[in-house]
Write a protein that holds these residues in place. Structure first.
Motif, PDB file in Angstrom:
ATOM      1  N   SER A  88      -3.983  -5.487   5.062  1.00 14.66           N
ATOM      2  CA  SER A  88      -4.294  -4.555   6.141  1.00 14.66           C
ATOM      3  C   SER A  88      -4.667  -3.177   5.590  1.00 14.66           C
ATOM      4  CB  SER A  88      -3.122  -4.454   7.104  1.00 14.66           C
ATOM      5  OG  SER A  88      -1.964  -4.028   6.429  1.00 14.66           O
ATOM      6  N   SER A 116      -0.242  -6.735  10.052  1.00 17.64           N
ATOM      7  CA  SER A 116      -0.725  -5.495  10.662  1.00 17.64           C
ATOM      8  C   SER A 116      -0.396  -4.306   9.771  1.00 17.64           C
ATOM      9  CB  SER A 116      -0.065  -5.297  12.031  1.00 17.64           C
ATOM     10  OG  SER A 116      -0.381  -4.034  12.570  1.00 17.64           O
ATOM     11  N   SER A 117      -1.244  -3.275   9.832  1.00 19.05           N
ATOM     12  CA  SER A 117      -0.996  -2.057   9.058  1.00 19.05           C
ATOM     13  C   SER A 117       0.058  -1.163   9.700  1.00 19.05           C
ATOM     14  CB  SER A 117      -2.294  -1.262   8.892  1.00 19.05           C
ATOM     15  OG  SER A 117      -2.794  -0.847  10.155  1.00 19.05           O
ATOM     16  N   SER A 125      -5.155  -1.868  11.342  1.00 15.23           N
ATOM     17  CA  SER A 125      -5.928  -2.900  10.667  1.00 15.23           C
ATOM     18  C   SER A 125      -5.108  -4.164  10.579  1.00 15.23           C
ATOM     19  CB  SER A 125      -6.302  -2.451   9.246  1.00 15.23           C
ATOM     20  OG  SER A 125      -7.105  -1.303   9.294  1.00 15.23           O
ATOM     21  N   VAL A 126      -5.800  -5.298  10.489  1.00 12.78           N
ATOM     22  CA  VAL A 126      -5.147  -6.595  10.374  1.00 12.78           C
ATOM     23  C   VAL A 126      -5.698  -7.295   9.142  1.00 12.78           C
ATOM     24  CG1 VAL A 126      -4.831  -8.852  11.464  1.00 12.78           C
ATOM     25  CG2 VAL A 126      -4.772  -6.781  12.851  1.00 12.78           C
TER      26      VAL A 126
END
Length: 152
Positions: free
Chosen positions: A54, A110-111, A127-128
Motif C-alpha cells: 500500500s 490498506s495504507s 492506498s490498497v
C-alpha cells in the motif's frame, strides 16, 4: 407519572439537539487509481508472486521477472462528515482474468487502519496493496478484474 413524562421529554429534547451530521454515514467512496502490477514474465515454468504494498513498493519472489517500471497500488478517497466514524471492508482475495485464464490477488492491505474518523476537510485518502500469484503455466495476456471494497 409526572417524573416519567419529564424524563421522556428531556430525552427527546437531547435527541433533537444531536446534529444530523453525527448520525450520517460516510457519503462516498471514490476510486482514484486501479491496481497495476505492471508487466511481468511468468508462465513457461516460471511461477511466483508480485507484491505491491500500500506504500507503492513492488517486490517479486520465485521465478517471475519484471518488465518495465510502471506499477501502482489502488487508491481511494472516502468523503463524508467530519468526525464521523468509518469502517473499510477489504476482500480477502479477488480474481483477475484474461479470457478463461485466471490469477488470484491475495494479502490485500490498506495504507490506513480499517476503522477511523473522517478528518477535518471531510476526506481521507488511502492506498490498497496486494499480492498477485502467478502460476508456472500462466498465459501471456492482459489480465483485469474487480476488487470489492466497501465503507460504512
Amino acid at each position: 407519572m409526572r417524573i416519567r413524562a419529564k424524563f421522556v421529554a428531556s430525552l427527546l429534547a437531547l435527541w433533537c439537539m444531536v446534529p444530523a451530521t453525527a448520525l450520517a454515514a460516510p457519503t462516498a467512496l471514490a476510486k482514484n487509481q486501479d491496481f497495476d502490477f505492471g508487466r511481468v514474465v511468468g508462465g513457461a515454468g516460471r511461477s511466483g508472486v508480485v507484491t505491491i504494498t500500500s506504500a507503492e513498493v513492488r517486490t517479486y519472489t520465485g521465478n517471475v521477472l519484471p518488465l518495465g517500471t510502471t506499477f501502482s497500488a489502488a487508491r481511494f478517497t472516502i468523503t463524508g462528515n467530519v468526525g464521523k466514524s468509518y469502517t473499510i471492508t477489504l476482500p480477502v482475495s479477488f480474481v483477475i482474468n484474461a479470457g478463461v485464464d485466471q490469477m488470484t490477488v491475495t494479502a490485500v492491505t490498506s495504507s490506513i487502519p480499517l476503522t477511523g474518523v473522517i478528518p477535518a476537510g471531510g476526506a481521507v485518502s488511502f492506498s490498497v496493496g496486494g499480492t498477485l500469484n502467478l502460476g508456472a503455466v500462466q498465459r501471456n495476456a492482459k489480465y483485469s478484474g474487480s476488487m470489492n471494497i466497501s465503507v460504512k
